[in-house]
Design a protein around this motif. Sequence first.
Motif, PDB file in Angstrom:
ATOM      1  N   UNK A  80      56.566 -14.980 -11.148  1.00 20.70           N
ATOM      2  CA  UNK A  80      56.114 -13.666 -10.682  1.00 20.70           C
ATOM      3  C   UNK A  80      56.836 -13.311  -9.386  1.00 20.70           C
ATOM      4  N   UNK A  81      57.335 -12.088  -9.298  1.00 20.97           N
ATOM      5  CA  UNK A  81      57.941 -11.598  -8.063  1.00 20.97           C
ATOM      6  C   UNK A  81      57.340 -10.236  -7.742  1.00 20.97           C
ATOM      7  N   UNK A  82      57.020 -10.038  -6.472  1.00 19.55           N
ATOM      8  CA  UNK A  82      56.285  -8.840  -6.070  1.00 19.55           C
ATOM      9  C   UNK A  82      57.030  -8.109  -4.947  1.00 19.55           C
ATOM     10  N   UNK A  83      57.351  -6.831  -5.182  1.00 24.66           N
ATOM     11  CA  UNK A  83      57.878  -5.973  -4.130  1.00 24.66           C
ATOM     12  C   UNK A  83      56.697  -5.448  -3.314  1.00 24.66           C
ATOM     13  N   UNK A 111      62.423 -12.661 -20.275  1.00 26.33           N
ATOM     14  CA  UNK A 111      61.733 -11.484 -20.831  1.00 26.33           C
ATOM     15  C   UNK A 111      60.655 -11.009 -19.873  1.00 26.33           C
ATOM     16  N   UNK A 112      60.618  -9.685 -19.646  1.00 26.14           N
ATOM     17  CA  UNK A 112      59.577  -9.118 -18.785  1.00 26.14           C
ATOM     18  C   UNK A 112      58.258  -9.125 -19.551  1.00 26.14           C
ATOM     19  N   UNK A 113      57.347  -9.997 -19.138  1.00 29.69           N
ATOM     20  CA  UNK A 113      56.054 -10.114 -19.804  1.00 29.69           C
ATOM     21  C   UNK A 113      55.010  -9.172 -19.223  1.00 29.69           C
ATOM     22  N   UNK A 162      54.411  -5.602  -9.325  1.00 30.11           N
ATOM     23  CA  UNK A 162      54.332  -6.982  -9.773  1.00 30.11           C
ATOM     24  C   UNK A 162      55.148  -7.133 -11.050  1.00 30.11           C
ATOM     25  N   UNK A 163      56.083  -8.058 -11.032  1.00 33.09           N
ATOM     26  CA  UNK A 163      56.956  -8.325 -12.179  1.00 33.09           C
ATOM     27  C   UNK A 163      56.813  -9.792 -12.572  1.00 33.09           C
TER      28      UNK A 163
END
Length: 219
Positions: free
Chosen positions: A153-156, A114-116, A141-142
């Motif tokens: 957390x993954x960040x483009x 789930x995208x928090x 930031x996802x």
Amino acid sequence: MTIHKEGYKILFVLLCVLALANYAVRYFLPVNELAQQLALIASLIIYLLVLQFFRNPKVSVNVDQNLILAPADGKVVVIEDTEESEYFKSERKQISIFMSPLNVHVCRTPVGGLVKYFKYHAGKYLVAWHPKSSTENERTTLVVELANGVEILVRQIAGAVARRIKWYVAEDQKLMQGQEYGFIKFGSRLDVFLPVDAEINVNIGDVTKGGRTVIATLN
């Protein structure tokens, strides 16, 4: 192999520009066959280079919530313990993957859940390997929460050349592991922040494949 939707407009405009350029060469240099041939060859090379950038290969994902998958094709440039200051505000393990213009630029979720949290940040365009690019460049930031409550957390991150970050997610959305969630045009970087007890499965300099390479294992 298909072409990513983000490339449709660019490829069409480029095709028109190159066609006009070749027409201009033929119009102004009607007897110079060498110039016409060189212009045609150069146009084909340019178009093929841009075309390959927007390739979107099919990826078969082996779903396993104990495994953290690479979010993109590229090369591992950072593995370190660091303080993540935007969301966790605590120590995390960071893995950074640099994407060159020759890599596939589809961004995929390292885990399913789930995208928090999701946020876009405007910012600078430092080179992607600059230490401050993770906090000062244009970025998204996802944070995805797994079924067991662990959050990843993954960040483009945009770079000096990549100035077009695209994303297709929103908070409270459910994502599958390895699902496409964004795209970065013309080279950049993705950072993944993991729990401190995660086991790292890659080394600096390793080449990754988005949605296929296991970069870490959760304990």
